[in-house]
Design an enzyme around this catalytic site. Structure first.
Site, PDB file in Angstrom:
ATOM      1  CE  LYS A  86      17.155   9.652  -8.584  1.00 50.76           C
ATOM      2  NZ  LYS A  86      15.606   9.581  -8.486  1.00 50.76           N
ATOM      3  CB  THR A 134       1.965   2.672  -4.935  1.00 48.57           C
ATOM      4  OG1 THR A 134       3.013   1.468  -4.586  1.00 48.57           O
ATOM      5  CG2 THR A 134       0.918   2.353  -4.079  1.00 48.57           C
ATOM      6  CG  ASN A 148       1.989  -0.568   1.491  1.00 50.18           C
ATOM      7  OD1 ASN A 148       2.616  -1.662   1.867  1.00 50.18           O
ATOM      8  ND2 ASN A 148       2.535   0.424   0.879  1.00 50.18           N
ATOM      9  CG  PHE A 181       4.627  -5.946  10.117  1.00 47.35           C
ATOM     10  CD1 PHE A 181       4.999  -4.626   9.827  1.00 47.35           C
ATOM     11  CD2 PHE A 181       4.861  -6.907   9.188  1.00 47.35           C
ATOM     12  CE1 PHE A 181       5.548  -4.460   8.494  1.00 47.35           C
ATOM     13  CE2 PHE A 181       5.819  -6.864   8.240  1.00 47.35           C
ATOM     14  CZ  PHE A 181       6.155  -5.525   7.765  1.00 47.35           C
ATOM     15  CB  CYS A 223       5.514   2.772   1.075  1.00 45.13           C
ATOM     16  SG  CYS A 223       6.678   2.672  -0.148  1.00 45.13           S
ATOM     17  CE  LYS A 233       3.633   6.627  -1.617  1.00 46.27           C
ATOM     18  NZ  LYS A 233       3.251   6.257  -3.054  1.00 46.27           N
TER      19      LYS A 233
END
Length: 437
Positions: A35, A121, A212, A253, A264, A267
């Site tokens: 990476k 998070t 979330n 939404f 995200c 979990k």
């Protein structure tokens, strides 16, 4: 300012490039040599619109470097911790090993006045624990929390032009010094009148998971309404349009379909429930269990709908699945509803062929038992049914007349309520969608 970014995944790579774009001198640190090598060459290790161009732009300035050596973070004034917090295997709780490892590696390189900024998070209480570690290693360093609110597919825009910036600060002089540092980091977006919310560490950690959880609840609410619409003959899309005009609710939404996935929302709501249980407040978030359950039921219901349009059996039927990523404009397949449904149909005897404009390579690597195609037309050749599983714009723009020439039967299941049923039916297709008659 000189800034270090620890962790160069979706969050960290975009954050590092964006901070360099804003004029800071940035070093990105990651343990993944491949990476780091890609980023050092100006190549994005994942698909994110705008990131390759941003890497090329800031790479030419010399302000952005990438390394596997955490020692090169020494000398930075602000250190952003941007590593992942996946779900623990076999548990709902967040796996904090990467956060802990990043902080542990950083501690020997901290200087008086440095600011350690958490962006990962994490369960509430993590920042306080890290602050104790930092203070023990360098008493004159400060720990703060600055949650991210990035949408995959829009991460560059969301970093450079966020809708809000949240600072979780300690009290007293330490908090004042940290705020001055963060204000300097974000001087450009702040000058654009972006709201800055200054709060305590606990609140700052809760903001992201609360946001979330709210979004997941809204998505699962409309999918629960889709279940009722199927039982009554109502149309969930028209229902969403009608309630969406209410300013207290809004239309965003409220798209019924396969439900949410990715790295995200699933979990985060599970980790939120787990942490609430640890704090003795599990009843406060018990509704999230049903949110999660509704979301997972949509995948089963999609398989059932495909079976219905195949006269009760998918054994031996050829099913073209359009989409592998969990959402469009991303190559992320983590907890992808599209691949979950494709795999379920394969296990039940269907001949499944999956295509995706960006996520196909990732899907082939992690789901090798599925078959793949390069284009929608190749995937749909002689298909008995076509399933739209990820609402990429190129799939929404398909010409149903021309597309109908490659399939065996003109049957489409719109798993995202993204196609125009009138247009597809006019072209001779049997059109079915979740929550619609």
């Amino acid at each position: 300012m000189r800034i270090s970014v620890i962790g160069c995944g979706y969050l960290g790579a975009v954050h590092a490039a964006s901070m360099a774009h804003l004029g800071h001198e940035v070093v990105g640190v990651d343990v993944d040599e491949r990476k780091v090598a890609l980023l050092a060459r100006g190549e994005a290790p994942f698909f994110e619109p705008g990131l390759p161009e941003l890497l090329t732009e800031v790479g030419a300035t010399g302000r952005l470097t990438f390394t596997t050596d955490i020692a090169e973070a020494a000398g930075a004034t602000v250190h952003f911790v941007c590593v992942g917090t996946p779900q623990k295997k076999g548990e709902h709780a967040a796996d904090l090993r990467y956060v802990d490892a990043a902080v542990e590696a950083l501690l020997p390189h901290l200087r008086p006045g440095d600011v350690v900024v958490g962006k990962s998070t994490v369960p509430v209480g993590t920042a306080e624990r890290i602050a104790e570690q930092v203070a023990a290693a360098q008493p004159e360093a400060v720990t703060v929390w600055n949650p991210e609110f990035l949408r995959e597919g829009f991460a560059v825009e969301d970093t450079l032009h966020p809708d809000r910036i949240v600072y979780g600060l300690p009290e007293g002089d330490a908090g004042r010094v940290a705020k001055e540092a963060l204000d300097a980091v974000y001087a450009t977006p702040i000058s654009e009148n972006i709201p800055v919310v200054v709060t305590d560490l606990a609140t700052a950690q809760l903001v992201k998971v609360a946001a979330n959880s709210f979004l997941a609840t809204k998505i699962s609410f409309i999918n629960a309404m889709a279940e009722l619409c199927e039982a009554t003959g109502a149309d969930v899309t028209e229902l969403a349009d009608a309630i969406g005009y209410d300013a207290r609710i809004g239309r965003r939404f409220l798209n019924a379909g396969l439900g949410f996935g990715g790295g995200c929302l699933p979990k985060d709501i599970r980790a939120f429930m787990a942490r609430a249980g640890e704090l003795g407040a599990d009843q406060a978030l018990s509704f999230l269990r049903e949110v999660d359950s509704i979301n997972m039921r949509r995948r089963v219901r999609t398989v059932d709908l495909v079976r219905e349009v195949c006269d009760g059996s998918i054994v031996g039927r050829r099913v073209a699945v359009l989409g592998a990523a969990f959402k469009p404009n991303s190559d992320d397949i983590r907890d992808s509803p599209a691949l979950s449904v494709a795999a379920q149909m394969g296990l039940q005897g269907a001949h499944v062929v999956v295509t995706d404009p960006e996520a196909r390579a990732n899907a082939e690597r992690l789901w090798p038992d599925l078959r793949y195609a390069a284009t929608p037309e190749e995937a749909a050749k002689d298909a008995d049914v076509v399933l739209l599983a990820t609402e990429w714009q190129q799939y929404r723009d398909l010409d149903p007349e021309a597309f109908g020439e490659v399939v065996k039967h003109k049957v489409v299941v719109d798993g995202r309520n993204a196609l125009d049923p009138v247009k597809w039916r006019a072209a001779g297709w049997v059109y079915r969608a979740l929550g619609r008659p």
